[in-house]
Design a protein around this motif. Structure first.
Motif, mmCIF file in Angstrom:
data_model
loop_
_atom_site.group_PDB
_atom_site.id
_atom_site.type_symbol
_atom_site.label_atom_id
_atom_site.label_comp_id
_atom_site.label_asym_id
_atom_site.label_seq_id
_atom_site.Cartn_x
_atom_site.Cartn_y
_atom_site.Cartn_z
ATOM 1 N N MET A 117 0.830 -1.205 0.000
ATOM 2 C CA MET A 117 0.000 0.000 0.000
ATOM 3 C C MET A 117 0.865 1.256 0.000
ATOM 4 O O MET A 117 0.556 2.225 -0.692
ATOM 5 N N GLU A 118 1.939 1.242 0.773
ATOM 6 C CA GLU A 118 2.844 2.394 0.775
ATOM 7 C C GLU A 118 3.384 2.662 -0.627
ATOM 8 O O GLU A 118 3.447 3.810 -1.068
ATOM 9 N N LYS A 119 3.721 1.594 -1.351
ATOM 10 C CA LYS A 119 4.242 1.727 -2.720
ATOM 11 C C LYS A 119 3.187 2.326 -3.634
ATOM 12 O O LYS A 119 3.455 3.264 -4.392
ATOM 13 N N VAL A 120 1.950 1.805 -3.564
ATOM 14 C CA VAL A 120 0.875 2.314 -4.408
ATOM 15 C C VAL A 120 0.598 3.782 -4.081
ATOM 16 O O VAL A 120 0.452 4.615 -4.981
ATOM 17 N N CYS A 121 0.539 4.099 -2.788
ATOM 18 C CA CYS A 121 0.298 5.486 -2.378
ATOM 19 C C CYS A 121 1.406 6.396 -2.896
ATOM 20 O O CYS A 121 1.143 7.486 -3.429
ATOM 21 N N MET A 122 2.660 5.949 -2.767
ATOM 22 C CA MET A 122 3.788 6.737 -3.240
ATOM 23 C C MET A 122 3.681 6.971 -4.748
ATOM 24 O O MET A 122 3.916 8.087 -5.231
ATOM 25 N N ASP A 123 3.283 5.942 -5.494
ATOM 26 C CA ASP A 123 3.117 6.073 -6.943
ATOM 27 C C ASP A 123 2.045 7.104 -7.297
ATOM 28 O O ASP A 123 2.088 7.720 -8.365
ATOM 29 N N MET A 124 1.069 7.291 -6.395
ATOM 30 C CA MET A 124 0.004 8.279 -6.618
ATOM 31 C C MET A 124 0.337 9.627 -5.993
ATOM 32 O O MET A 124 -0.466 10.559 -6.056
ATOM 33 N N GLY A 125 1.512 9.732 -5.372
ATOM 34 C CA GLY A 125 1.908 10.989 -4.747
ATOM 35 C C GLY A 125 1.218 11.241 -3.416
ATOM 36 O O GLY A 125 1.073 12.393 -3.005
ATOM 37 N N LEU A 126 0.794 10.155 -2.751
ATOM 38 C CA LEU A 126 0.093 10.268 -1.471
ATOM 39 C C LEU A 126 0.866 9.536 -0.381
ATOM 40 O O LEU A 126 1.577 8.580 -0.653
ATOM 41 N N SER A 127 0.654 9.974 0.841
ATOM 42 C CA SER A 127 1.117 9.184 1.985
ATOM 43 C C SER A 127 -0.035 8.251 2.359
ATOM 44 O O SER A 127 -1.186 8.468 1.943
ATOM 45 N N MET A 128 0.258 7.240 3.167
ATOM 46 C CA MET A 128 -0.826 6.382 3.653
ATOM 47 C C MET A 128 -1.785 7.180 4.513
ATOM 48 O O MET A 128 -2.987 6.962 4.471
ATOM 49 N N THR A 129 -1.260 8.135 5.267
ATOM 50 C CA THR A 129 -2.124 8.984 6.091
ATOM 51 C C THR A 129 -3.120 9.738 5.215
ATOM 52 O O THR A 129 -4.317 9.786 5.512
#
Length: 87
Positions: free
Chosen positions: A19-31
Motif C-alpha cells: 500500500m505504501e508503494k501504491v500510495c507513493m506512486d500516486m503521490g500520497l502518503s498512507m495517512t
C-alpha cells in the motif's frame, strides 16, 4: 481546524508495504489515503466501494465441500493431487 489525533490499527506487513508503494506512486502518503477514505465514508455515509464475501466460503459451497470430504472419508470418490498455477 480540528485537532489531529493518532489512529492505530494492525495490518499484514506485506499489505502495508504494498500500500505504501501504491500510495507513493500516486503521490500520497498512507495517512492522506486513509484520510480521503475517512472523509468519503463520513460524507457519503457508506463504504466507497463494494464489499463482498469470497464466494468460496458461501453456504452452498461449504455444504458441497463437507459432502465431498465425507465421501472421501467413507472411501468413495477419488482424491486428486493439487495442481499449482505456475503463470
Amino acid at each position: 481546524m480540528a485537532r489531529s489525533v493518532n489512529v492505530n490499527f494492525r495490518m499484514d506487513s506485506d499489505l502495508k508495504k504494498n500500500m505504501e508503494k501504491v500510495c507513493m506512486d500516486m503521490g500520497l502518503s498512507m495517512t492522506a489515503a486513509f484520510t480521503i477514505f475517512a472523509k468519503t465514508v463520513t460524507r457519503e455515509k457508506r463504504i466507497p466501494f463494494e464489499v463482498s464475501a469470497d464466494p468460496f466460503y458461501s453456504a452452498s459451497n461449504m455444504k458441497h465441500l463437507q459432502r465431498a470430504i465425507a465421501e472421501l472419508n467413507a472411501g468413495k470418490g477419488v482424491e486428486h493431487e493439487i495442481i499449482e498455477d505456475k503463470s
